[in-house]
Design an enzyme around this catalytic site. Structure first.
Site, PDB file in Angstrom:
ATOM      1  N   SER A 123      45.097  30.903  41.654  1.00 53.66           N
ATOM      2  CA  SER A 123      45.129  30.706  43.103  1.00 53.66           C
ATOM      3  C   SER A 123      43.711  30.681  43.654  1.00 53.66           C
ATOM      4  O   SER A 123      42.737  30.819  42.921  1.00 53.66           O
ATOM      5  CB  SER A 123      45.913  31.837  43.761  1.00 53.66           C
ATOM      6  OG  SER A 123      45.137  33.024  43.735  1.00 53.66           O
ATOM      7  N   LYS A 124      43.643  30.555  44.971  1.00 55.09           N
ATOM      8  CA  LYS A 124      42.338  30.521  45.644  1.00 55.09           C
ATOM      9  C   LYS A 124      41.479  31.721  45.272  1.00 55.09           C
ATOM     10  O   LYS A 124      40.269  31.640  45.241  1.00 55.09           O
ATOM     11  CB  LYS A 124      42.547  30.503  47.160  1.00 55.09           C
ATOM     12  CG  LYS A 124      42.998  29.157  47.675  1.00 55.09           C
ATOM     13  CD  LYS A 124      42.399  28.881  49.063  1.00 55.09           C
ATOM     14  CE  LYS A 124      42.629  27.454  49.469  1.00 55.09           C
ATOM     15  NZ  LYS A 124      44.042  27.171  49.780  1.00 55.09           N
TER      16      LYS A 124
END
Ligand code: GLU
Length: 482
Positions: free
Chosen positions: A252-253
């Site tokens: 994810s980010k």
């Protein structure tokens, strides 16, 4: 039947690594079977979709070498198709208008929570009488359209990656919304929702295999019911594993990079990234073979060899692959790829007149690059006329014979017409002899005086490059004043 597959990104963000990997698998599958790879932009979420994201997705796919055969198709240009399908479902009784308000839905969920039940719609407006409908309309309520999902249904499909899949209708959250409320002042129904639009598109585009991430498994169960209700042929489904970080969580980010742009900025070349993505969840028949082009991977690609387990993202492996590609690029091509990074670093790059010089520089630093962005550090000592001398270099320059070495080299620079690696080496040998010092001392002093540091790229090649700019003289004179 000829294979027709698609990638269907939503333009609500830049091209994501997960979407790109799904695109890679679809592309490989299409190319392996001589089929068709279709690009469809799922932009029905008008609030979150942006044209710049579409641009980013298209250019990212192109950059990776994933050419498509049809499209891009845009869902916003196909609204009439969805409307027709929604009407069909209303007409054949598999969908209905639901007037439940969001307050009523909230209340429903609160009660379910209190009873420790999973949130679901309780299908309360499934069988409204015409009088009840009229009453809701009179209140000014605007309906959504819901598609019936029978709790007792069992949905079964043979997943091309995961094998036999069985879902219970009761696990799908109740009758699902397929169209929003009509727009302000409008009649009937409003915008179609994801599951409906996807199915209508996949039917219209005669998609034969839906290959997508495993986060869509529950959607597949719902979509199969829609195919049935629309009387359409159900395609095959293949759910690919998620990409996981070191901790085994979905990448994810928070892992720093997620979009293809991020990887590009870090200096990964598209060939290496595409190569790496083929290995993110797929094992080639010859598992010792790790370096290949997309076209080569397509020759042996099959869904049977796609793994069920999540694919761990391995930075070391990606770095290794990238360095392999970089080390095998001819300097004439490497230079093209390095120029944007040099420019980004603020180095003065004159693309016209400096081209041969830059190519030599590319050849010089190429072997030490893992990522293109390393070029900033690896060429920092070359790109300026004057330099700052580091402490260890200054110390070296204070050794007894160091200044004599530099003076001799300066004299050479004035006499030699074109300095090549060969002549440079010869001159060093001569100076070593005439000064009666060790060659190591000459080399170390030259490095200190020329580069201002005792570590750096190949010294003879660096000298040749600096000599072409006349910067060797400036730097050595600078060193002599220390
Ligand atoms: N728009 C969906 C996504 O980006 C596509 C899902 C699908 O392939 O059906 O996740």
């Amino acid at each position: 039947m000829t294979v027709r597959v698609r990638i269907a990104p939503s333009p609500t963000g830049n091209l994501h690594i997960g979407t790109a990997r799904t695109a890679v698998f679809n592309w490989l599958f299409a190319r392996h079977h001589g089929g068709t790879f279709i690009l469809r932009i799922e932009d029905t979420d008008i609030e979150r979709s942006r044209p710049e994201y579409t641009e980013n997705i298209l250019s990212g796919l192109r950059w990776l070498g994933l050419d498509w055969d049809e499209g891009p198709f845009f869902q916003t240009q196909r609204l009439d198709h969805y409307q027709k399908a929604i009407q069909t479902l209303l007409d054949n009784g598999s969908a209905y208008y639901c007037y439940v308000t969001s307050e009523e839905l909230d209340e429903m969920r609160e009660k379910q929570k209190a009873r420790n039940q999973a949130p679901r719609y309780d299908n309360r407006h499934r069988n409204l009488t015409p009088e009840q409908k009229a009453a809701f309309e009179a209140e000014g309520r605007k309906p959504v359209v819901r598609f019936k999902i029978e709790d007792g249904r069992e949905i079964v499909w043979q997943d091309q990656v995961r094998g036999k899949m069985v879902w219970k209708g009761s696990d799908l959250g109740g009758d699902m919304v397929i169209a929003r409320t009509p727009d302000n002042g409008g009649e009937g129904f409003g915008q179609p929702l994801y599951n409906l639009a996807v199915v209508v598109d996949d039917i219209d585009m005669t998609i034969t295999q839906v290959i997508r991430g495993e986060d869509h498994i529950a959607n597949t169960a719902k979509q199969i019911l829609l195919y049935e209700a629309l009387g359409a042929t159900i395609p095959e489904f293949a759910h690919t594993p998620l990409i996981l970080n070191k901790e085994g969580k979905k990448l994810s980010k928070r892992d720093g990079v997620t979009s293809i742009d991020d990887f590009k900025a870090m200096g990964f070349v598209p060939e290496a990234l595409a190569n790496y993505m083929t290995l993110l969840g797929w094992t080639p028949p010859d598992s010792t073979q790790e370096i290949f082009t997309l076209a080569q991977a397509a020759e042996s690609f099959s869904l049977e060899r796609v793994n069920k387990a999540g694919a761990k993202f391995d930075w070391d492996k990606l770095d290794w692959l990238n360095s392999q590609y970089l080390h095998h690029l001819p300097a004439s091509e490497l230079v093209e790829r390095l120029i944007p990074y040099w420019q980004g670093a603020g180095y003065q790059v004159d693309l016209e007149s400096d081209r041969p010089w830059l190519e030599q520089l590319a050849a010089l630093i190429g072997p030490s690059l893992t990522r293109l962005a390393d070029a900033e550090k690896e060429s920092r000592l070359i790109f300026t006329e004057t330099i700052e001398f580091q402490a260890d270099a200054i110390q070296q320059l204070q050794q007894p014979s160091a200044k004599d070495v530099l003076s001799s080299i300066l004299a050479v620079i004035d006499t030699v017409e074109t300095l090549t690696e060969e002549t440079a080496k010869e001159q060093i040998n001569q100076i070593t002899k005439s000064l009666g010092v060790k060659k190591g001392v000459v080399m170390k002093s030259l490095r200190a005086g020329l580069m201002g540091a005792l570590q750096g790229p190949d010294l003879m090649q660096s000298w040749v490059l600096l000599n072409q700019k006349g910067w060797d003289k400036t730097r050595l004179n600078q060193a002599l004043t220390l």
